[in-house]
Motif scaffolding. Structure first.
Motif, PDB file in Angstrom:
ATOM      1  N   GLY A 240      45.906  43.860  53.446  1.00  0.00           N
ATOM      2  CA  GLY A 240      46.961  43.579  52.474  1.00  0.00           C
ATOM      3  C   GLY A 240      47.382  42.120  52.537  1.00  0.00           C
ATOM      4  N   VAL A 241      47.761  41.629  51.370  1.00  0.00           N
ATOM      5  CA  VAL A 241      48.274  40.262  51.257  1.00  0.00           C
ATOM      6  C   VAL A 241      49.618  40.359  50.551  1.00  0.00           C
ATOM      7  CG1 VAL A 241      47.907  38.042  50.074  1.00  0.00           C
ATOM      8  CG2 VAL A 241      45.982  39.198  51.192  1.00  0.00           C
ATOM      9  N   LEU A 250      43.221  34.364  49.962  1.00  0.00           N
ATOM     10  CA  LEU A 250      43.620  34.888  51.267  1.00  0.00           C
ATOM     11  C   LEU A 250      42.981  36.255  51.549  1.00  0.00           C
ATOM     12  CD1 LEU A 250      45.513  33.772  53.403  1.00  0.00           C
ATOM     13  CD2 LEU A 250      47.367  35.087  52.389  1.00  0.00           C
ATOM     14  N   GLY A 251      42.974  37.135  50.530  1.00  0.00           N
ATOM     15  CA  GLY A 251      42.405  38.474  50.697  1.00  0.00           C
ATOM     16  C   GLY A 251      40.936  38.374  51.087  1.00  0.00           C
ATOM     17  N   SER A 277      40.240  52.670  41.011  1.00  0.00           N
ATOM     18  CA  SER A 277      41.110  52.037  40.011  1.00  0.00           C
ATOM     19  C   SER A 277      41.742  50.735  40.526  1.00  0.00           C
ATOM     20  CB  SER A 277      42.225  53.014  39.623  1.00  0.00           C
ATOM     21  OG  SER A 277      42.967  53.348  40.780  1.00  0.00           O
ATOM     22  N   ASN A 278      41.516  50.396  41.795  1.00  0.00           N
ATOM     23  CA  ASN A 278      42.094  49.171  42.361  1.00  0.00           C
ATOM     24  C   ASN A 278      41.193  47.984  42.014  1.00  0.00           C
ATOM     25  OD1 ASN A 278      43.157  47.122  43.940  1.00  0.00           O
ATOM     26  ND2 ASN A 278      43.505  48.426  45.725  1.00  0.00           N
ATOM     27  N   GLU A 279      41.451  47.418  40.811  1.00  0.00           N
ATOM     28  CA  GLU A 279      40.533  46.401  40.274  1.00  0.00           C
ATOM     29  C   GLU A 279      40.407  45.188  41.176  1.00  0.00           C
ATOM     30  OE1 GLU A 279      41.379  45.330  36.205  1.00  0.00           O
ATOM     31  OE2 GLU A 279      41.550  47.453  35.678  1.00  0.00           O
ATOM     32  N   ALA A 280      41.550  44.730  41.722  1.00  0.00           N
ATOM     33  CA  ALA A 280      41.517  43.522  42.560  1.00  0.00           C
ATOM     34  C   ALA A 280      40.646  43.771  43.791  1.00  0.00           C
ATOM     35  CB  ALA A 280      42.933  43.136  42.981  1.00  0.00           C
ATOM     36  N   ALA A 281      40.840  44.929  44.426  1.00  0.00           N
ATOM     37  CA  ALA A 281      40.085  45.220  45.651  1.00  0.00           C
ATOM     38  C   ALA A 281      38.598  45.403  45.346  1.00  0.00           C
ATOM     39  CB  ALA A 281      40.660  46.459  46.327  1.00  0.00           C
ATOM     40  N   LEU A 288      31.789  40.108  47.857  1.00  0.00           N
ATOM     41  CA  LEU A 288      31.328  39.904  49.240  1.00  0.00           C
ATOM     42  C   LEU A 288      30.001  40.618  49.515  1.00  0.00           C
ATOM     43  CD1 LEU A 288      34.672  40.286  51.235  1.00  0.00           C
ATOM     44  CD2 LEU A 288      33.545  38.189  50.473  1.00  0.00           C
ATOM     45  N   GLY A 289      29.500  41.388  48.532  1.00  0.00           N
ATOM     46  CA  GLY A 289      28.210  42.068  48.708  1.00  0.00           C
ATOM     47  C   GLY A 289      28.331  43.559  48.969  1.00  0.00           C
TER      48      GLY A 289
END
Ligand SMILES: CC(C)(COP(=O)(O)OP(=O)(O)OC[C@H]1O[C@@H](n2cnc3c(N)ncnc32)[C@H](O)[C@@H]1OP(=O)(O)O)[C@@H](O)C(=O)NCCC(=O)NCCS
Length: 313
Positions: A240-241, A250-251, A277-281, A288-289
């Protein structure tokens, strides 16, 4: 097959449940809660599967069904529909047990590595699809170009007793919208820190570089190594950020720091769970692959007090 509902397990049954969990390779399911067991009618009463009911603090009940992999293999070979029939029978017995606890409470049925048969079983028992949680994996160490494109970041291990309040604030702000992770208490944090798998070298935090004293925690990456899995899996357990610092790289830097720390300890596969549904994650991990390994799905219905009520809308 005998189906029995139990609140407490005798030692032999506890051992059978633990063994079945290990054979089913289901590291995620714990066996505290109420259980509905399916035992073969033969004299040794071998365990064929079980449904576990776990009550959450918010009054909801989660149901996990685990079936003996040997039965699932036979099923896949087309010999008989034994595994899916048993899963349906256990699901319906678990719903009956949950309904006995009262009406109007949410029931969440979880299917690990969900497929069409799970969707059907859920529908047959009055559940509707609710949430897809994807398991993603990445080979470690990370690719050189990924490491090069990540901003440098100083991290340090979490210090129990000193970072607790600050961690809780960032966690609950970052996960404000999340059904389970967004309202942690100090008690929950302490409980979790006491778990035998916790290794503080894999619980990294980042302080605000703009804070003159460098003492305000603004993000974290808590990792968990599953050494009993083949291959050994290095999980990003929670990351978490603080929302005030989102979008600044940062994430990504924290995720990379967590993965590097596990690669340094000999882990070759990084793993994590996220809501699809967590688009950012999902965007962050894809960059990152990470790729999707499988989907765990939850379905929802409201307890009716009778065991035969209509699904929740
Ligand atoms: C997920 C989270 C850690 C990302 O942190 P962050 O510091 O904002 O992310 P970054 O700035 O490092 O961005 C990483 C990548 O994701 C992408 N990204 C970030 N937020 C995004 C969004 N809302 N939508 C789409 N893509 C996004 C960025 O474009 C970036 O890609 P790049 O590296 O190619 O530039 C942060 O949003 C968070 O704390 N969310 C709440 C907690 C949570 O959901 N944790 C994950 C649970 S599995």
């Amino acid at each position: 097959m005998d189906v029995v509902a139990l609140s407490e397990l005798d030692p032999a049954r506890r051992e059978a449940v633990t063994t079945l969990l290990r054979r089913a390779d289901d590291g995620g399911t714990r066996h505290e809660g109420r259980l509905v067991l399916a035992e073969h009618a033969s004299s040794d009463k071998a365990l064929a599967g079980f449904a576990l009911l776990t009550h959450a603090r918010d009054g909801s009940t989660a149901i996990h069904v685990v079936i003996d992999p040997a039965l699932r293999m036979r099923n896949a070979g087309g010999e008989e529909g034994g595994a899916s029939r048993l899963a349906s029978e256990l699901t319906s017995a678990a719903v009956t047990v949950a309904d006995e606890d009262g009406t109007g409470r949410p029931l969440h049925l979880w299917a690990m590595q969900a497929g069409p048969a799970d969707d059907q079983r859920a529908e047959d028992n009055g559940f509707v699809p609710e949430r897809d949680v994807i398991q993603m994996r990445v080979p470690l160490p990370l690719a050189e170009d990924v490491l090069r494109a990540t901003r440098p970041l100083a991290t340090r291990p979490f210090v129990p007793g000193k970072d607790d309040e600050a961690w809780l604030r960032v966690n609950n702000r970052a996960f404000a919208e999340h059904p389970e992770q967004g309202s942690w208490t100090l008690e929950q944090l302490h409980e979790r820190l006491a778990a035998d798998w916790v290794d503080l070298d894999g619980f990294l935090v980042a302080d605000d570089p703009d804070d003159p004293e460098g003492k305000s925690l603004i993000g974290f990456c808590w990792t968990k190594i599953h050494r009993n899995r083949d291959p050994v899996l290095g999980e990003i357990y929670v990351i978490g950020v603080d929302p005030a610092h989102h979008g600044g790289g940062l994430g990504r830097a924290l995720t990379v720091a967590g993965l590097n720390s596990m690669a340094d300890r000999g882990v070759h596969v990084g793993m994590l769970y996220t809501d699809d549904s967590n688009e950012a994650a999902v965007a962050l991990y894809g960059r990152l692959g990470f790729t999707v390994d499988h989907v765990d799905r939850s379905y929802r219905r409201i307890s009716t007090g009778t065991g035969t009520g209509p699904p929740a809308s």
